[in-house]
Design a protein around this motif. Sequence first.
Motif, PDB file in Angstrom:
ATOM      1  N   SER A  91       0.847  -1.193   0.000  1.00  0.00           N
ATOM      2  CA  SER A  91       0.000   0.000   0.000  1.00  0.00           C
ATOM      3  C   SER A  91       0.879   1.238   0.000  1.00  0.00           C
ATOM      4  CB  SER A  91      -0.915   0.007   1.213  1.00  0.00           C
ATOM      5  OG  SER A  91      -1.830  -1.065   1.127  1.00  0.00           O
ATOM      6  N   PHE A  92       0.417   2.270  -0.706  1.00  0.00           N
ATOM      7  CA  PHE A  92       1.165   3.516  -0.844  1.00  0.00           C
ATOM      8  C   PHE A  92       0.238   4.693  -0.613  1.00  0.00           C
ATOM      9  CE2 PHE A  92       3.253   0.499  -3.665  1.00  0.00           C
ATOM     10  CZ  PHE A  92       4.608   0.734  -3.476  1.00  0.00           C
ATOM     11  N   GLU A  93       0.730   5.684   0.114  1.00  0.00           N
ATOM     12  CA  GLU A  93       0.100   6.991   0.132  1.00  0.00           C
ATOM     13  C   GLU A  93       0.974   7.879  -0.746  1.00  0.00           C
ATOM     14  OE1 GLU A  93      -1.214  10.761   2.919  1.00  0.00           O
ATOM     15  OE2 GLU A  93       0.208   9.296   3.730  1.00  0.00           O
ATOM     16  N   LEU A  94       0.408   8.408  -1.817  1.00  0.00           N
ATOM     17  CA  LEU A  94       1.168   9.184  -2.784  1.00  0.00           C
ATOM     18  C   LEU A  94       0.694  10.625  -2.765  1.00  0.00           C
ATOM     19  CD1 LEU A  94       0.961   6.518  -5.609  1.00  0.00           C
ATOM     20  CD2 LEU A  94       2.852   6.893  -4.012  1.00  0.00           C
ATOM     21  N   GLN A  95       1.625  11.540  -2.560  1.00  0.00           N
ATOM     22  CA  GLN A  95       1.287  12.963  -2.507  1.00  0.00           C
ATOM     23  C   GLN A  95       1.122  13.496  -3.924  1.00  0.00           C
ATOM     24  OE1 GLN A  95       4.135  15.417  -0.442  1.00  0.00           O
ATOM     25  NE2 GLN A  95       2.792  17.186  -0.499  1.00  0.00           N
ATOM     26  N   LEU A  96      -0.006  14.174  -4.160  1.00  0.00           N
ATOM     27  CA  LEU A  96      -0.315  14.746  -5.470  1.00  0.00           C
ATOM     28  C   LEU A  96      -0.212  16.265  -5.476  1.00  0.00           C
ATOM     29  CD1 LEU A  96      -3.447  12.601  -6.384  1.00  0.00           C
ATOM     30  CD2 LEU A  96      -1.034  12.126  -6.873  1.00  0.00           C
ATOM     31  N   ALA A  97      -0.301  16.879  -4.305  1.00  0.00           N
ATOM     32  CA  ALA A  97      -0.265  18.346  -4.227  1.00  0.00           C
ATOM     33  C   ALA A  97       0.286  18.755  -2.872  1.00  0.00           C
ATOM     34  CB  ALA A  97      -1.664  18.925  -4.411  1.00  0.00           C
ATOM     35  N   ASN A  98       0.779  19.993  -2.824  1.00  0.00           N
ATOM     36  CA  ASN A  98       1.066  20.603  -1.527  1.00  0.00           C
ATOM     37  C   ASN A  98       0.004  21.679  -1.310  1.00  0.00           C
ATOM     38  OD1 ASN A  98       1.906  22.904  -2.988  1.00  0.00           O
ATOM     39  ND2 ASN A  98       4.046  22.237  -2.950  1.00  0.00           N
ATOM     40  N   ASN A  99       0.165  22.511  -0.346  1.00  0.00           N
ATOM     41  CA  ASN A  99      -0.867  23.511  -0.057  1.00  0.00           C
ATOM     42  C   ASN A  99      -0.990  24.575  -1.144  1.00  0.00           C
ATOM     43  OD1 ASN A  99      -1.583  22.267   2.321  1.00  0.00           O
ATOM     44  ND2 ASN A  99      -0.073  23.402   3.512  1.00  0.00           N
ATOM     45  N   GLU A 100      -0.023  24.655  -2.036  1.00  0.00           N
ATOM     46  CA  GLU A 100      -0.014  25.710  -3.046  1.00  0.00           C
ATOM     47  C   GLU A 100      -0.372  25.248  -4.446  1.00  0.00           C
ATOM     48  OE1 GLU A 100       3.842  27.453  -2.796  1.00  0.00           O
ATOM     49  OE2 GLU A 100       3.671  27.779  -0.637  1.00  0.00           O
ATOM     50  N   LYS A 101       0.026  24.007  -4.817  1.00  0.00           N
ATOM     51  CA  LYS A 101      -0.166  23.601  -6.207  1.00  0.00           C
ATOM     52  C   LYS A 101      -0.100  22.082  -6.354  1.00  0.00           C
ATOM     53  CE  LYS A 101       4.697  23.791  -7.319  1.00  0.00           C
ATOM     54  NZ  LYS A 101       5.674  23.976  -8.328  1.00  0.00           N
ATOM     55  N   TRP A 102      -0.550  21.631  -7.536  1.00  0.00           N
ATOM     56  CA  TRP A 102      -0.421  20.219  -7.902  1.00  0.00           C
ATOM     57  C   TRP A 102       1.043  19.927  -8.187  1.00  0.00           C
ATOM     58  CZ3 TRP A 102      -4.336  17.333  -6.763  1.00  0.00           C
ATOM     59  CH2 TRP A 102      -5.628  17.819  -6.856  1.00  0.00           C
ATOM     60  N   LEU A 103       1.502  18.740  -7.809  1.00  0.00           N
ATOM     61  CA  LEU A 103       2.873  18.303  -8.073  1.00  0.00           C
ATOM     62  C   LEU A 103       2.879  17.477  -9.352  1.00  0.00           C
ATOM     63  CD1 LEU A 103       3.745  17.237  -4.422  1.00  0.00           C
ATOM     64  CD2 LEU A 103       4.224  19.434  -5.540  1.00  0.00           C
ATOM     65  N   ALA A 104       2.474  18.106 -10.443  1.00  0.00           N
ATOM     66  CA  ALA A 104       2.283  17.380 -11.693  1.00  0.00           C
ATOM     67  C   ALA A 104       2.486  18.321 -12.861  1.00  0.00           C
ATOM     68  CB  ALA A 104       0.868  16.797 -11.748  1.00  0.00           C
ATOM     69  N   SER A 105       2.600  17.731 -14.043  1.00  0.00           N
ATOM     70  CA  SER A 105       2.557  18.556 -15.242  1.00  0.00           C
ATOM     71  C   SER A 105       1.088  18.740 -15.597  1.00  0.00           C
ATOM     72  CB  SER A 105       3.326  17.884 -16.388  1.00  0.00           C
ATOM     73  OG  SER A 105       2.787  16.614 -16.670  1.00  0.00           O
TER      74      SER A 105
END
Length: 154
Positions: A91-105
Amino acid sequence: MKLIKNCCLLFLSCTLVLSSCTKVDLYEKDITIPDFRWKSNFQPEFTFSIKDTTSPYQLFLVLRHNEKYDFNNIWITLYSQPPGDTIHKSSFELQLANNEKWLASGMDDIYEHRIKLTDPQYLKAGVYRFRIEQIMREDPLENVMNVGLRVEKK
């Protein structure tokens, strides 16, 4: 005419040299989530073969969602079955965003994450099978468009 021919050959040679310096992808497959509502019982499956055992490989989750996705993270269970072995569950918890923005393209309101699941490792030859299950409290998980698996040769 000869100048054009030489320029084309030079361009082709440069392209081949530059492309040989980039990473070689072994496998990437994305599966569309029906109606952008990922139900926990919808568990995409991925199968690929490893032939080259002299290079390490790294596994990534590929996730595409729209801006209406409600969470900064996603919880998944990855079921993996190496050749000649039993099924392993992680099982994984994967971070997609911080408090300011998405961590993605992103493009417009669509975001794509490529999240490292493993460090580079040497694999034995054979067929590998994977299955991904979302294990969030919200079921179905809204606004997820695609989920996929990417394996890169390092």
